[in-house]
Design a protein around this motif. Structure first.
Motif, short mmCIF file in Angstrom:
data_model
loop_
_atom_site.label_atom_id
_atom_site.label_comp_id
_atom_site.label_asym_id
_atom_site.label_seq_id
_atom_site.Cartn_x
_atom_site.Cartn_y
_atom_site.Cartn_z
N HIS A 86 0.83 -1.21 0.00
CA HIS A 86 0.00 0.00 0.00
C HIS A 86 0.86 1.26 0.00
O HIS A 86 1.91 1.29 0.65
N ASP A 119 5.97 1.56 6.70
CA ASP A 119 4.55 1.21 6.51
C ASP A 119 3.95 2.11 5.44
O ASP A 119 3.31 3.09 5.76
N GLU A 153 -5.14 1.41 2.55
CA GLU A 153 -4.95 0.35 3.54
C GLU A 153 -5.08 0.92 4.94
O GLU A 153 -5.62 0.29 5.83
N GLU A 154 -4.57 2.13 5.13
CA GLU A 154 -4.62 2.75 6.46
C GLU A 154 -6.04 3.17 6.84
O GLU A 154 -6.30 3.58 7.97
N HIS A 423 2.96 4.23 12.35
CA HIS A 423 1.77 4.93 12.89
C HIS A 423 2.15 5.96 13.95
O HIS A 423 1.31 6.70 14.41
#
Ligand SMILES: [Zn+2]
Length: 454
Positions: A86, A119, A153-154, A423
Motif C-alpha cells: 500500500h 509502513d 490500507e490505512e 503509525h
C-alpha cells in the motif's frame, strides 16, 4: 540464473540510486484518511514501476482511492506471484514529536526517518527494485509477476474486496505475497501463513434512568457496573478460557507439522518481556506461539461507568459500557461467534444490550504446501537465520480477502525493523533492512520458479 552473491553485489553497488528512489516516494505525502496527495503519489508510483521494467502499469479507480496495478508476464513462466502493498500512509500528527519533518526523509544512525518508510513505502519499493535488479542482471524473471498497490490500507482497505472480486481474472495468481510490519525483535525474519479475524462488540448495562445517591439509594437501586463485571467474569475464567457456549467448536485442529513448526520457533521469555515492557513473561515458547496465532482472544479494550473526575462523587451510575474485541482463528466465523456471544449473554443477563461493531474472518493456509516450504527456505537463506513461522499473524491483515476471493494461498513476510514506529512519530526503517528486503524479494522471485505449486 544469477546467484545470490551477484544479487547482493548489485544491490550494494546501486545503494545510492535505490535510496534516491525511496526518498522521492517518501517526499510525496499520501495520507488516505485526510485525502492528501493520494493522486500525486499514485502517479509517482506508476512512473517508478515503469522505470523498473514493470509492464501494463495503470491507475485503476475504485469507490475510494485508486489502486495501482502492473505486471510482468511471459508465456514461458509457469508460476504467477501477486504482490500486494500500500502506498498510503497514516497522518503524521503530532508533528511536534518528530525530530525531523515527516515528509523530508533523512538518514540518522543508519535509519531512514519519514512517514510511511516502513509502513509501507520502503517495503513496497523493495519488490519493485527487485524487479529492476533481476532484469538488469538476468534480463528476465523466471516467474510471472503481478502487483497491486492499495491507496487506502490505512483506512482499512474498504474497497479491496470489491476491487478483487471485480478484477478476479486479472489478479489470478498461484501465491499472494505481502510485506508489511516488522521482523521479530530478536532480528529473526517472520513468515505469516494467515491472520486472525476479529469481532468487535459493545455491551451496555443500565440501572435506573439517572445516577443516584449511593447512600440514600445503596442496596435499593441496582448498579450497572456490577452487572457488567458479573457478566464479564461469567464469560471468561481467570486462565483466559472463554465460557461462551460453542465458542471453540470451529477452531481448526493443529496437524503434526503445525505443532512441529510452533515448537521449532525460537523463543526467549526474558527478551519478550523486555520488548513488551513487562517485569516477566511466565510462558513457554509453545504457549506463546499458540496464543499469538491459533488461540482466539477475548479482550476488553475499553470500559466506562460512573465518575472518574477529581475527588469522589458517591453515585450509583445509571449505565456501564464495555467494548470487546475478539480475535478469531481459523475456522471461526465472525457472524456465528457474534451470535453465540449474544445468545449466551441473553441467557444469563437478558437486560444487557449487545451490539456488533464490525468484523472480518480469519485465514490460515496449510503449512505443508510446497510453495510455503519454498518461501521459508528462500527467506532463511537470505537472512541467514531461522525464520519464526506464525500459522497466523496475531493481528488482522487483508490475508482473508486474498484467500477468499482468489482461493489461493497468501503469505506475509515483513521487511522492516522491530522498532520501525509505524503509525507513530519518527517512523523509520533500518537502511540495511531496506536493502535486505530488495534481496529477499529477488531471491523469492527466483526461488519460486523451482517450485511446482499444487
Ligand atoms: Zn499501517
Amino acid at each position: 540464473m544469477t546467484n545470490r552473491e551477484q544479487i547482493k553485489k548489485y544491490i550494494n553497488k546501486n545503494q545510492k540510486e535505490f535510496i534516491d528512489v525511496l526518498f522521492t516516494l517518501l517526499k510525496q505525502p499520501s495520507i488516505s484518511s485526510q485525502n492528501i496527495g493520494i493522486k500525486e503519489c499514485a502517479d509517482l508510483l506508476q512512473g517508478i514501476m515503469k522505470k523498473a521494467g514493470i509492464e501494463n502499469v495503470k491507475i485503476m479507480e475504485s469507490n475510494g482511492h485508486p489502486f495501482v496495478y502492473g505486471d510482468l508476464m511471459s508465456p514461458e513462466n509457469e508460476f504467477t506471484l501477486l504482490i500486494y502493498g500500500h502506498y498510503d500512509v497514516q497522518p503524521p500528527e503530532p508533528l511536534d514529536k518528530w525530530i525531523s519533518p515527516p515528509f523530508k526523509p533523512i538518514i540518522r544512525n543508519n535509519k531512514i526517518y519519514a512517514r510511511g518508510v516502513g509502513d509501507n513505502k520502503g517495503q513496497l519499493l523493495a519488490h519493485i527494485l527487485a524487479v529492476k535488479t533481476l532484469l538488469d542482471l538476468q534480463g528476465s524473471i523466471p516467474i510471472n509477476l503481478k502487483f497491486i498497490f492499495d491507496g487506502e490500507e490505512e483506512n482499512g482497505s474498504p474497497n479491496l474486496k470489491p476491487f478483487m472480486v471485480k478484477h478476479k481474472e486479472m489478479l489470478q495468481a498461484d501465491l499472494i505475497y505481502r510485506s508489511d510490519g516488522p521482523l521479530d525483535s530478536s532480528g529473526a525474519p517472520i513468515i505469516n501463513l494467515g491472520g486472525r479475524g476479529m469481532v468487535s462488540l459493545e455491551l451496555t448495562a443500565t440501572g435506573a434512568d439517572r445516577d443516584h445517591h449511593s447512600g440514600n439509594k445503596g442496596n435499593i437501586v441496582p448498579n450497572p457496573a456490577w452487572k457488567l463485571i458479573d457478566l464479564l467474569s461469567a464469560l471468561r475464567t481467570p486462565d483466559g478460557t472463554v465460557q461462551v457456549e460453542g465458542f471453540y467448536d470451529d477452531v481448526r485442529a493443529l496437524s503434526e507439522r503445525d505443532l512441529e513448526i510452533i515448537r521449532s520457533n525460537y523463543f526467549d521469555a526474558d527478551e519478550k518481556a523486555k520488548t513488551y515492557g513487562l517485569k516477566h513473561l511466565d510462558m513457554d515458547g509453545e504457549t506463546y506461539f499458540k496464543n499469538k496465532s491459533v488461540v482466539p482472544t477475548f479482550n476488553i479494550n475499553g470500559i466506562a461507568s460512573g465518575y472518574m473526575g477529581e475527588g469522589h462523587k458517591t453515585i450509583i451510575p445509571s449505565t456501564a459500557t464495555v467494548r470487546l474485541d475478539v480475535r478469531l482463528v481459523a475456522d471461526q466465523d465472525p457472524r456465528d461467534i457474534f451470535n453465540k456471544i449474544k445468545n449466551h449473554i441473553q441467557k444469563i443477563a437478558p437486560d444487557i444490550k449487545v451490539s456488533g461493531e464490525g468484523s472480518f474472518p480469519p485465514s490460515r493456509i496449510p503449512t505443508d504446501l510446497p510453495v510455503v516450504q519454498a518461501v521459508i527456505k528462500s527467506i532463511e537463506k537470505t537472512y541467514e537465520q531461522k525464520a519464526l513461522i506464525f500459522l497466523a499473524a496475531g493481528s488482522s491483515g487483508p490475508n482473508n480477502i486474498f484467500t477468499d476471493v482468489l482461493n489461493k494461498p497468501s503469505i506475509s513476510v515483513p521487511y522492516a525493523n522491530a522498532d520501525e514506529d509505524n503509525h507513530a512519530p519518527n517512523e523509520n526503517m533500518n537502511v540495511d533492512l531496506f536493502f535486505k528486503g530488495i534481496e529477499a524479494s529477488c531471491n523469492v522471485m527466483n526461488d519460486l520458479a523451482d517450485d511446482e505449486p499444487s
